[in-house]
Structures are given as C-alpha cells and as structure tokens.
Design an enzyme around this catalytic site. Structure first.
Site, mmCIF file in Angstrom:
data_model
loop_
_atom_site.group_PDB
_atom_site.id
_atom_site.type_symbol
_atom_site.label_atom_id
_atom_site.label_comp_id
_atom_site.label_asym_id
_atom_site.label_seq_id
_atom_site.Cartn_x
_atom_site.Cartn_y
_atom_site.Cartn_z
ATOM 1 N N TYR A 28 0.843 -1.210 0.000
ATOM 2 C CA TYR A 28 0.000 0.000 0.000
ATOM 3 C C TYR A 28 0.875 1.256 0.000
ATOM 4 O O TYR A 28 0.855 2.043 -0.921
ATOM 5 C CB TYR A 28 -0.884 0.029 1.261
ATOM 6 C CG TYR A 28 -2.216 -0.679 1.170
ATOM 7 C CD1 TYR A 28 -2.417 -1.742 0.314
ATOM 8 C CD2 TYR A 28 -3.272 -0.281 1.978
ATOM 9 C CE1 TYR A 28 -3.639 -2.393 0.267
ATOM 10 C CE2 TYR A 28 -4.504 -0.919 1.931
ATOM 11 C CZ TYR A 28 -4.685 -1.976 1.076
ATOM 12 O OH TYR A 28 -5.896 -2.605 1.033
ATOM 13 N N GLU A 33 -7.564 -4.709 9.036
ATOM 14 C CA GLU A 33 -6.222 -4.513 9.584
ATOM 15 C C GLU A 33 -6.296 -3.952 11.008
ATOM 16 O O GLU A 33 -5.556 -4.357 11.888
ATOM 17 C CB GLU A 33 -5.414 -3.565 8.682
ATOM 18 C CG GLU A 33 -3.982 -3.375 9.170
ATOM 19 C CD GLU A 33 -3.106 -2.567 8.210
ATOM 20 O OE1 GLU A 33 -3.595 -2.102 7.177
ATOM 21 O OE2 GLU A 33 -1.926 -2.404 8.546
HETATM 22 C C1 FAD Z 1 6.729 -0.855 11.318
HETATM 23 C C2 FAD Z 1 5.836 -0.449 10.186
HETATM 24 C C3 FAD Z 1 5.319 -1.410 9.346
HETATM 25 C C4 FAD Z 1 4.525 -1.049 8.261
HETATM 26 N N1 FAD Z 1 4.086 -2.034 7.407
HETATM 27 C C5 FAD Z 1 3.457 -1.670 6.265
HETATM 28 C C6 FAD Z 1 3.131 -2.659 5.274
HETATM 29 O O1 FAD Z 1 3.394 -3.855 5.446
HETATM 30 N N2 FAD Z 1 2.561 -2.256 4.139
HETATM 31 C C7 FAD Z 1 2.245 -0.940 3.891
HETATM 32 O O2 FAD Z 1 1.690 -0.655 2.834
HETATM 33 N N3 FAD Z 1 2.527 0.021 4.807
HETATM 34 C C8 FAD Z 1 3.138 -0.310 5.976
HETATM 35 N N4 FAD Z 1 3.467 0.651 6.910
HETATM 36 C C9 FAD Z 1 3.221 2.050 6.572
HETATM 37 C C10 FAD Z 1 2.198 2.748 7.455
HETATM 38 O O3 FAD Z 1 0.895 2.399 7.096
HETATM 39 C C11 FAD Z 1 2.473 4.254 7.305
HETATM 40 O O4 FAD Z 1 3.737 4.494 7.895
HETATM 41 C C12 FAD Z 1 1.416 5.091 7.990
HETATM 42 O O5 FAD Z 1 0.196 5.043 7.304
HETATM 43 C C13 FAD Z 1 1.870 6.576 8.083
HETATM 44 O O6 FAD Z 1 2.297 7.044 6.841
HETATM 45 P P1 FAD Z 1 3.729 7.768 6.667
HETATM 46 O O7 FAD Z 1 4.762 6.931 7.342
HETATM 47 O O8 FAD Z 1 3.892 8.079 5.230
HETATM 48 O O9 FAD Z 1 3.604 9.115 7.517
HETATM 49 P P2 FAD Z 1 2.910 10.465 7.046
HETATM 50 O O10 FAD Z 1 1.583 10.166 6.442
HETATM 51 O O11 FAD Z 1 3.884 11.247 6.251
HETATM 52 O O12 FAD Z 1 2.685 11.170 8.437
HETATM 53 C C14 FAD Z 1 3.761 11.780 9.167
HETATM 54 C C15 FAD Z 1 3.182 12.330 10.461
HETATM 55 O O13 FAD Z 1 2.177 13.313 10.169
HETATM 56 C C16 FAD Z 1 0.941 12.976 10.772
HETATM 57 N N5 FAD Z 1 -0.167 13.319 9.860
HETATM 58 C C17 FAD Z 1 -0.244 13.049 8.535
HETATM 59 N N6 FAD Z 1 -1.423 13.479 8.039
HETATM 60 C C18 FAD Z 1 -2.104 14.012 9.087
HETATM 61 C C19 FAD Z 1 -3.399 14.611 9.222
HETATM 62 N N7 FAD Z 1 -4.229 14.710 8.173
HETATM 63 N N8 FAD Z 1 -3.788 15.016 10.454
HETATM 64 C C20 FAD Z 1 -2.964 14.890 11.526
HETATM 65 N N9 FAD Z 1 -1.715 14.336 11.456
HETATM 66 C C21 FAD Z 1 -1.306 13.906 10.258
HETATM 67 C C22 FAD Z 1 0.995 11.472 10.986
HETATM 68 O O14 FAD Z 1 0.180 11.070 12.052
HETATM 69 C C23 FAD Z 1 2.476 11.255 11.308
HETATM 70 O O15 FAD Z 1 2.710 11.518 12.665
HETATM 71 C C24 FAD Z 1 4.235 0.320 8.023
HETATM 72 C C25 FAD Z 1 4.734 1.292 8.890
HETATM 73 C C26 FAD Z 1 5.535 0.927 9.948
HETATM 74 C C27 FAD Z 1 6.095 2.001 10.841
#
Ligand code: FAD
Length: 397
Positions: A128, A244
């Site tokens: 994703y 999930e």
């Molecule tokens: C250990 C781990 C395993 C994972 N495994 C998978 C996997 O197997 N497959 C997969 O597809 N993904 C996976 N993920 C990804 C995970 O779903 C994303 O990391 C998560 O959705 C956050 O996206 P980002 O890291 O791009 O952070 P961002 O979206 O860039 O966010 C950065 C910060 O800003 C905040 N933020 C962003 N938008 C808003 C808003 N609208 N309002 C308030 N705050 C906001 C967030 O809360 C966060 O603190 C994994 C992540 C981790 C850490």
C-alpha cells in the site's frame, strides 16, 4: 448488555489452552517469551500446526473453510495465544487479503487463492504505502498500464512488512491517472518472483530487518490478477483496512506485557525492597493496569455489540489508539524498571543463535522492544489519523 463469558465460551477457552499447551513447540514459545526474532521457518511451522487444527483462518466463515468463530471466540483465541507466548499469526494472507478476495474476488480467484492461504502455502505482503503516500494513501503513484492481457507496473512501495519472505503481494496501483484520486486505483495480486520486482531491507531503530522497500520496474501482471473492477481498488483498500485495525489494540499482548512488567519490578530491588513497592513506580504500574481494565471493558462492549449483530466501526480506531499507547507505556516501564540492565544490545542473541545466561536473556529484549513498540502508533493508520476519525465519527466534531 452481558459482558460475562458464557459456559460454552469458557469451555472453548480451555480447549484453546489445552491445544497451546500440547502443540506450541517449546523452542518457538521460548523465542517469543524472550522477545527473540522468529525465523520465517518458525512462523511457517506454527501456522502449519494451526492450519492442521483448522484454526489458521480464525476470522473466516465456515463456507470458506474457517472455524466460523464469532468475535468473542476470536478474542479468547487471541488472548490465550498471547498468554502462551504463541507467535502472532502473520496477518497479510489470512486476515487481510483473504476477506477482500472473499468479498470482491471472482470464482477463479477464490478457488485458487483461498485454499492456498488456509493451507499456509503462500506468504503475502501488503503493498500500500509509498514514499509520499502513507496517511494520504490515495496519492499513490505506482502506475499500471494495460498491455493486452497484462498490466505493466512501475513504481515503489515502502514499509513492506516481512516482504523479504513473501511470495505474493497485494498491491494498490494507479490505473487511471486522469480520474479523481480514489477512482483511478486498482487492486492487484503480484507474484514476488516476477521479473523487474526487487526487495531491499530497511533496518529499523531496534536493528531488526522487519520492513522493506519494494521496487517495481515494468513488472508484468496478468489482468486476471486484478481483484474487483478496474478503478474499484479504493473500495477494496478501505474494506481491508477495517480488517487490519481489528485486533491492533493487542489486548492479549498488553496483558502479557503487564504480567512481565510486574515480574520484572518484583525481581528488581530498590534500596533492598522490590521496585514494585516504590510508590512513584507503583503508581504508574497501577495506572497502566487500570487503563488496561478500562480498555478491556470497552473492547468487550464492542465485541458484545458485534455478537448481537452490530459491526465495530470507528470504535476500532479508539481501541487502536488506546491499545497502542498502553503497550508503549508498558514497554517504557519495563525498560525503566531494568534501568542500565536494559541497555546492552545483543543482536547475536536477539536475531541469531547465540546464548546468554538466564537473567541477561530475560533482560535482553527490553530495550529493543521499547524501540520496536514505537511503530504501534504509526502503522495501520497513525494515531493522529485515528483520533481525527474518532473526533469526526464518534464525537461529531
Ligand atoms: C513498522 C511499520 C510497518 C509497516 N508495514 C506496512 C506494510 O506492510 N505495508 C504498507 O503498505 N505500509 C506499511 N506501513 C506504513 C504505514 O501504514 C504508514 O507508515 C502510515 O500510514 C503513516 O504514513 P507515513 O509513514 O507516510 O507518515 P505520514 O503520512 O507522512 O505522516 C507523518 C506524520 O504526520 C501525521 N499526519 C499526517 N497526516 C495528518 C493529518 N491529516 N492530520 C494529523 N496528522 C497527520 C501522521 O500522524 C504522522 O505523525 C508500516 C509502517 C511501519 C512504521
């Protein structure tokens, strides 16, 4: 509303407990108890045993070969597994893509993939997130261009958990760059052995190889591997995310972590007395325990509603936020209880075969688990995003 377990549910709990006592291999139980990394083979061995017992698809209906358990049985099962130090079932096949295939897949896809998942033949991963598409998932840019009976897929996925072991990936791709963000997305099932696909490790804070980047360079994927209609991927994606989040509160794991914390804080001495008797420390443990009890009651309320025909909705966001915060607090308290003893980093023990003496082994995981638990408030949709869902949907703000 009746929150007590029925006599049948109590009998079921005993059945699960007996199974775990006799079938869970001792070496795997010990690794989980000590927070050591499980190998791919450990996961496969345990899931094969569950599959043989008919319990791997714990969330599957009977018509697809599952045990047909309700939410309460699933809760009991999860709780007993955590208490017995059983590995968490790798969720991407059984709990995530399987419900999507059941709901949106065609007959061929159902009869090909579902029996393989239930027999533990395939290891799935989740494609994703992308660089620049996490919370705002609908901005994803991995392109799939139709070429006859195939899509040609190019782009990058990231944070792909355990992708290094997977032979299949369910993946969100953009099939129509002109359409509105959500409308141009499709849901593809991709063979990880396909030419043009490569997996690179990301090493996390705790030194572990748990997540990966996946690069797709003109990977050819049969159109027959698309689940649902072209452009319907967002509907599949959202449906999958509800599955999930279900269970991410990790109540069984939190209970286990609290038991462990108490045992550590009883063993560790402060001025000749167990640390657990120090009022300032005891206060934080008691607070965490009360929050755990409150979380359990909320969890049971949600389950009771589901048992009576309701469906958990935004409540799963609330459980995810509170459950993940609590598990982070418990890992923080355990690390604090051990103090300097939690500092040494023993990768050869945690991720390899090296041995330590009993006390070092008991302490070794505290530091890395503290670091590893930071992920709980990020994956499955970050806690900030879940709080917005709660504010909007439950509080009407
Ligand atoms: C250990 C781990 C395993 C994972 N495994 C998978 C996997 O197997 N497959 C997969 O597809 N993904 C996976 N993920 C990804 C995970 O779903 C994303 O990391 C998560 O959705 C956050 O996206 P980002 O890291 O791009 O952070 P961002 O979206 O860039 O966010 C950065 C910060 O800003 C905040 N933020 C962003 N938008 C808003 C808003 N609208 N309002 C308030 N705050 C906001 C967030 O809360 C966060 O603190 C994994 C992540 C981790 C850490």
């Amino acid at each position: 509303m009746n929150l007590d377990f029925s006599p049948d549910e109590k009998t079921f709990r005993q059945e699960v407990r007996d199974f775990l006592a006799t079938e869970l291999p001792v070496d795997i139980r010990e690794k989980v108890r000590l927070g050591r990394r499980l190998s791919a083979d450990d996961h496969v061995r345990w899931q094969n045993l569950l599959s043989e017992r008919g319990w791997l698809g714990a969330n599957w209906p009977k018509e697809h070969g599952g045990p047909g358990w309700g939410p309460v049985e699933r809760h009991i099962f999860d709780e007993e597994c955590a208490a017995a130090h059983a590995p968490t079932i790798v969720p991407f096949g059984v709990s995530m893509v399987a419900p999507v295939i059941m709901k949106f897949g065609n007959q061929d896809q159902q009869s090909h993939y579902l029996p393989r998942i239930l027999a533990n033949h395939d290891w799935w991963c989740q494609g994703y997130s992308e660089p620049g598409a996490g919370s705002d998932l609908a901005s994803l840019r991995t392109r799939a261009v139709r070429d006859g009976d195939e899509y040609v897929v190019s782009g990058q996925k990231t944070w792909t958990t355990l992708g290094q072991h997977a032979n299949m990936m369910f993946c969100l791709v953009r099939t129509d760059p002109e359409a509105k963000k959500q409308a141009g997305i499709s849901f593809l099932l991709i063979d990880m052995q396909s030419p043009g696909l490569s997996v690179r490790p990301i090493i996390t804070l705790d030194g572990a190889h748990e997540v990966n980047e996946v690069f797709l360079d003109e990977v050819r994927v049969p159109v027959a591997n698309r689940v649902g209609e072209e452009g319907q991927g967002w509907t599949c994606a959202k449906f999958l995310l509800t599955h999930e989040r279900t269970g991410i509160a990790g109540l069984g794991h939190a209970k286990q972590a609290l038991r462990h914390l108490k045992s550590v804080a009883t063993r560790v001495r402060h001025r000749g007395r167990p640390l657990l008797e120090l009022p300032s420390f005891r206060h934080r443990v008691v607070k965490a325990e009360l929050e755990l009890m409150a979380l359990e009651v909320t969890h049971l309320r949600v389950l009771a509603a589901a048992r009576d025909g309701g469906a958990p909705g935004a409540e799963s966001s609330l459980l995810k936020v509170r459950g993940s915060e609590l598990r982070q607090e418990l890992s923080e308290l355990t690390r604090r209880a051990l103090g300097p003893a939690a500092l040494p980093f023993f990768p050869e023990f945690l991720y390899g075969d090296a041995q330590l003496d009993a006390e070092q082994a008991e302490n070794a995981a505290a530091g890395v688990q503290y670091l590893n638990r930071r992920k709980l408030s990020i994956y499955g949709g970050s806690n900030e995003i879940q709080k917005s869902i709660v504010a909007k949907t439950l509080l009407g703000m």
